[in-house]
Scaffold this motif. Structure first.
Motif, PDB file in Angstrom:
ATOM      1  N   SER A  15       0.804  -1.230   0.000  1.00 11.21           N
ATOM      2  CA  SER A  15       0.000   0.000   0.000  1.00 11.21           C
ATOM      3  C   SER A  15       0.831   1.271   0.000  1.00 11.21           C
ATOM      4  O   SER A  15       0.336   2.313  -0.396  1.00 11.21           O
ATOM      5  CB  SER A  15      -1.008   0.007   1.142  1.00 11.21           C
ATOM      6  OG  SER A  15      -0.463  -0.465   2.323  1.00 11.21           O
ATOM      7  N   SER A  60      -0.019   5.595   0.683  1.00 12.71           N
ATOM      8  CA  SER A  60      -1.043   4.649   1.144  1.00 12.71           C
ATOM      9  C   SER A  60      -2.276   5.350   1.683  1.00 12.71           C
ATOM     10  O   SER A  60      -3.255   4.682   2.023  1.00 12.71           O
ATOM     11  CB  SER A  60      -0.458   3.758   2.235  1.00 12.71           C
ATOM     12  OG  SER A  60      -0.069   4.560   3.334  1.00 12.71           O
ATOM     13  N   LEU A  68      -2.647   6.775   4.550  1.00 16.97           N
ATOM     14  CA  LEU A  68      -2.823   6.278   5.914  1.00 16.97           C
ATOM     15  C   LEU A  68      -2.130   7.196   6.899  1.00 16.97           C
ATOM     16  O   LEU A  68      -1.258   7.983   6.516  1.00 16.97           O
ATOM     17  CB  LEU A  68      -2.205   4.878   6.035  1.00 16.97           C
ATOM     18  CG  LEU A  68      -2.907   3.736   5.296  1.00 16.97           C
ATOM     19  CD1 LEU A  68      -2.003   2.523   5.258  1.00 16.97           C
ATOM     20  CD2 LEU A  68      -4.245   3.402   5.951  1.00 16.97           C
ATOM     21  N   ASP A 126      -3.130   4.311  11.964  1.00 17.81           N
ATOM     22  CA  ASP A 126      -3.732   3.181  11.260  1.00 17.81           C
ATOM     23  C   ASP A 126      -2.876   1.920  11.355  1.00 17.81           C
ATOM     24  O   ASP A 126      -3.367   0.810  11.113  1.00 17.81           O
ATOM     25  CB  ASP A 126      -3.911   3.518   9.772  1.00 17.81           C
ATOM     26  CG  ASP A 126      -4.942   4.617   9.547  1.00 17.81           C
ATOM     27  OD1 ASP A 126      -6.018   4.554  10.173  1.00 17.81           O
ATOM     28  OD2 ASP A 126      -4.657   5.544   8.766  1.00 17.81           O
ATOM     29  N   GLU A 184      -0.699  -4.389   3.401  1.00 14.81           N
ATOM     30  CA  GLU A 184      -1.984  -4.614   4.059  1.00 14.81           C
ATOM     31  C   GLU A 184      -2.759  -5.743   3.395  1.00 14.81           C
ATOM     32  O   GLU A 184      -2.453  -6.150   2.275  1.00 14.81           O
ATOM     33  CB  GLU A 184      -2.824  -3.339   4.070  1.00 14.81           C
ATOM     34  CG  GLU A 184      -3.258  -2.846   2.703  1.00 14.81           C
ATOM     35  CD  GLU A 184      -4.102  -1.559   2.777  1.00 14.81           C
ATOM     36  OE1 GLU A 184      -4.996  -1.471   3.628  1.00 14.81           O
ATOM     37  OE2 GLU A 184      -3.850  -0.655   1.960  1.00 14.81           O
ATOM     38  N   ARG A 242      -9.037  -5.667   3.529  1.00 13.26           N
ATOM     39  CA  ARG A 242      -9.217  -4.830   4.724  1.00 13.26           C
ATOM     40  C   ARG A 242     -10.228  -3.725   4.430  1.00 13.26           C
ATOM     41  O   ARG A 242     -10.195  -3.099   3.383  1.00 13.26           O
ATOM     42  CB  ARG A 242      -7.870  -4.200   5.098  1.00 13.26           C
ATOM     43  CG  ARG A 242      -7.822  -3.570   6.463  1.00 13.26           C
ATOM     44  CD  ARG A 242      -6.432  -3.024   6.720  1.00 13.26           C
ATOM     45  NE  ARG A 242      -6.212  -1.770   6.015  1.00 13.26           N
ATOM     46  CZ  ARG A 242      -6.454  -0.568   6.534  1.00 13.26           C
ATOM     47  NH1 ARG A 242      -6.912  -0.456   7.760  1.00 13.26           N
ATOM     48  NH2 ARG A 242      -6.234   0.513   5.828  1.00 13.26           N
ATOM     49  N   ARG A 250     -11.436  -0.163   4.557  1.00 16.52           N
ATOM     50  CA  ARG A 250     -10.820   1.147   4.730  1.00 16.52           C
ATOM     51  C   ARG A 250     -11.870   2.158   5.146  1.00 16.52           C
ATOM     52  O   ARG A 250     -12.963   2.170   4.604  1.00 16.52           O
ATOM     53  CB  ARG A 250     -10.230   1.603   3.387  1.00 16.52           C
ATOM     54  CG  ARG A 250      -8.924   0.958   3.061  1.00 16.52           C
ATOM     55  CD  ARG A 250      -7.840   2.001   3.101  1.00 16.52           C
ATOM     56  NE  ARG A 250      -6.598   1.494   2.525  1.00 16.52           N
ATOM     57  CZ  ARG A 250      -5.536   2.266   2.364  1.00 16.52           C
ATOM     58  NH1 ARG A 250      -5.581   3.544   2.700  1.00 16.52           N
ATOM     59  NH2 ARG A 250      -4.437   1.769   1.860  1.00 16.52           N
TER      60      ARG A 250
END
Lengths: 494, 494
Positions: free
Chosen positions: B229, B263, B265, B269, B377, B381, B383
């Motif tokens: 990611s 990513s 993020l 996270d 990741e 998942r 998000r």
């Protein structure tokens, strides 16, 4: 995403007193200036063996710092003597991925400060350990390839000598017009013949020199007049003896095929090329492997003037590695800088080609086992639609056979040989080396400390293979040997 | 184009009798088997210093040949001790570009066969020449950073020692559950205190060991359950003394910012991380630089158990470099292999984390100057949309000031120091080293052959800076020195 060129730079090649990072910074500064950039998104830098040539490690960091470009990725890339082209390839993918906009590719090497025997030893480390331990150097292996080429295509050694001298003479002549070249003087056949024997039949003038130098290119995703149209890269067996042919390089063929496929081009579309002439014969073999001429015909094209500066398909208008010089890490990138000068029409009145819209560079890593082919073209070039790539050869990939037991002592055929005069650190000169095919069909490298003159050996003749201190040694095949062989049977192996 | 993981492999880390190429082939075979592939489109391989550790060059070719994978690109990538992560990054861009479908990333190093003083000398070559020539090793510089950290955040040396021992104890405890780890035994604080001093205040148990090992990952453009990611990469100044701060690494901060941006993020996270604990304190600093904890608070999180295997944010569940071992070229990739085992739920009952959907690896090249941060990741998942990256720090990039004239002799402040016991080849042990800030505000590295015991030196105190044989030497500041300084003025500089 398409990838373009926005700047190039180069130091003069030759002997330099500057530290390597300063030479590389000089090349980078020119390239950044041309591209009108102060910062880039990443640096990809190529050095072949900075650890042993210079005694530094973590060089990608040192270089970024020297350039005042800390804070961005800086990655060292290495593919032996094709390193400059390897760094260009890695940078190409970074830009092509869309993650990077402007990337600086840098390549360099500093070699002239060390004694020649040490440089020879360091350069020999690219050779597979199993062949290097005989004292085989790059010129030694190239010499055996040259002898094999002559035999395979029925050239007398006098004819071979003449062809090789022509490559050297042509490239030195081209180098005269290149302001970045290490050698800018015409050489004659007489000069060639007077130059010392390095590894029979190769003379000093058959080998690219030891050089310091650096080159730089900026890749960008923003359209510019010059575009990267194809890159191909392939390896071959580490040991030369594991290859089906000694007179062509599969790694070039595979790399060329990939580059032609990516660019949708044929060999006949290429207008000129920079070919890795680390040894004169490698230029001839290169033009055959790239599909320009059929196998065994590259030398004819040279004789006919086709590959001359004003010929139909000029090869090495820069002077090649022979005259421009060969800082091993930098050469692969310097070839591309030269292609770009030509594409821009900036090669100078004497050197500039008339047709310069699409050029190719071939770079050899190691003894022909980590090669790259890169094609650059003018973005405004008119393409003939639907022509595309139609392969006229299908390279067969060599895979090293892992031998469970080494071939035993016994009778063999001397496939090719050399007498090496410039031996690496720790080896006596001269040193006779030969590839011998055993009765079981396996190829081994062997030495012969007794034979001094190459005149005493002949390709295709029977020899007797013995082992001594873990090495193969070949001897003249005599009745006595045959008798011993008959009685003792084949037992020992190193 | 998105990039996924389809296979991983690893050798057991430790001491191996196999040649490096065989170890790397072992890791590659597992990865290829997992990915159900016989061939790939390219190989990217990382080795840090195969030239000096093993005496080979052209290693990318040798490796392709050993794997029976000639005919495809094989490229060596190097970014000092983050090399494994650097190779992963280069391969990532190759796949992300759409030109490659399946790429093998391989990394390894063989180190245990050499005498420790030689290994120390080779490893020291990643340090800038201007600091290396004082005999500064990686542990020496890390030790001075540790002392500085203690001073900056008001920790007594006893407290520092306690914190460092806790990192070692935690990571050794985690390593017990890792079948690939070099050390699989619990250590106690007593063991820690008994371990020999390498560079005061760092003991043997503060330093990652010397290790042989290899790791491999297959990247693919075909969707799999695990996705790359984000990747970030940044350098810092080659010399440590040119940095504004000694107690955090800008290269980590910059790399982390880039990885978080790619990513989308935030540090919050991240569920767990593999952090480059080549030295125990580097794990603490790493967790601060990555934005997990504020500066000077990383050690508190450790004390509170937050970074423990069953804590809220486990750090180095693999055992880290400390217990898994540190084959310098391989570690950066081994961290990612560990993250993948966790993401797949294959880390084994004792080591497997409950929340393992998004993990981060931080790898340090050199003395914190060629660092990478990689985030992997689970592709499935969930998000939280629109959260994205909101930076809470803005790293300031260090740029080396090129000094026109080196600082002269005179009074300075001892910013930090160490007594180095494990000196590199060619240096006497013990060796006192210190960073001294001159009256002009410039930082220099200096040695002091007279001081033997670290007890005699104190950070923040005045010292007298002299030059001897081109090196800076610091001495106790005395009235006599002040007088000399007063009369002679500041003149000499190395």
């Amino acid at each position: 995403m398409d990838v373009y060129i926005s700047g190039v730079g180069m130091t003069k090649f030759g002997r330099s007193k500057e530290p390597l990072q300063k030479m590389m910074a000089e090349a980078a500064s020119s390239a950044l200036k041309e591209a009108q950039l102060e910062r880039v998104d990443a640096i990809y830098m190529g050095v072949m063996n900075v650890e042993e040539f210079v005694g530094d490690s973590n060089f990608a960091t040192l270089l970024a710092d020297t350039l005042g470009l800390t804070g961005i990725p800086s990655t060292r890339v290495e593919t032996a003597s094709s390193t400059g082209a390897g760094a260009f390839e890695a940078a190409f993918y970074a830009v092509a991925s869309g993650h990077m906009k402007h990337v600086l590719v840098l390549a360099g090497e500093k070699m002239t400060h060390l004694p020649t025997a040490k440089t020879t030893r360091i350069l020999s480390e690219v050779i597979d350990r199993s062949e290097r331990r005989y004292g085989a150097t790059m010129p030694a292996l190239a010499a055996m390839i040259a002898q094999k080429y002559a035999r395979e295509f029925n050239l007398s050694l006098l004819k071979l000598e003449d062809i090789l001298s022509q490559v050297a003479i042509k490239n030195h002549s081209n180098g005269c017009f290149n302001p970045y070249a290490q050698f800018r003087k015409i050489i004659t056949k007489e000069d060639y013949l007077k130059s010392q024997m390095v590894a029979y039949p190769l003379r000093l003038y058959d080998c690219a020199p030891i050089t310091d130098g650096a080159s730089a290119i900026i890749l960008t995703s923003q359209p510019t007049p010059i575009k990267v149209s194809g890159i191909g890269h392939a390896t071959d067996t580490a040991a030369v003896r594991h290859r089906a042919s000694f007179t062509s390089f599969n790694s070039t063929k595979e790399a060329a095929q990939k580059a032609y496929i990516m660019s949708q081009l044929n060999p006949s579309d290429i207008q000129w090329a920079e070919v890795h002439d680390a040894f004169t014969l490698f230029e001839i073999i290169g033009t055959e492997d790239l599909g320009f001429f059929p196998p065994g015909n590259g030398w004819k094209a040279l004789e006919e003037g086709i590959t001359h500066l004003r010929g139909r398909l000029p090869i090495n208008p820069s002077g090649g590695l022979k005259a421009r010089g060969h800082p091993v890490g930098a050469s692969g990138l310097a070839q591309l800088v030269e292609i770009i000068y030509q594409l821009r029409g900036e090669a100078g009145r004497e050197r500039q080609l008339e047709r310069a819209e699409i050029g190719l560079a071939q770079s050899i890593g190691g003894l022909g086992n980590n090669n790259l082919v890169t094609i650059l073209e003018r973005a405004d070039r008119k393409r003939i639609v639907g022509k595309g790539w139609s392969p006229d050869y299908h390279p067969e990939i060599n895979v090293s056979k892992k031998m469970s037991t080494p071939p035993p002592e016994g009778i063999g055929i001397l496939e090719t040989f050399t007498t090496l005069y410039a031996t690496p650190e720790g080896f006596r000169s001269p040193l006779a080396l030969g590839f011998v095919k055993t009765e079981g069909g396996e190829m081994v490298l062997a030495c012969n400390p007794d034979y001094r003159s190459p005149k005493e050996l002949k390709m295709g003749k029977k020899v007797y293979l013995k082992t001594r201190e873990g090495l193969y040694v070949f001897e003249k095949f005599t009745f006595w040997n045959r008798l011993k062989h008959w009685f003792k049977g084949s037992s020992k192996s190193p």
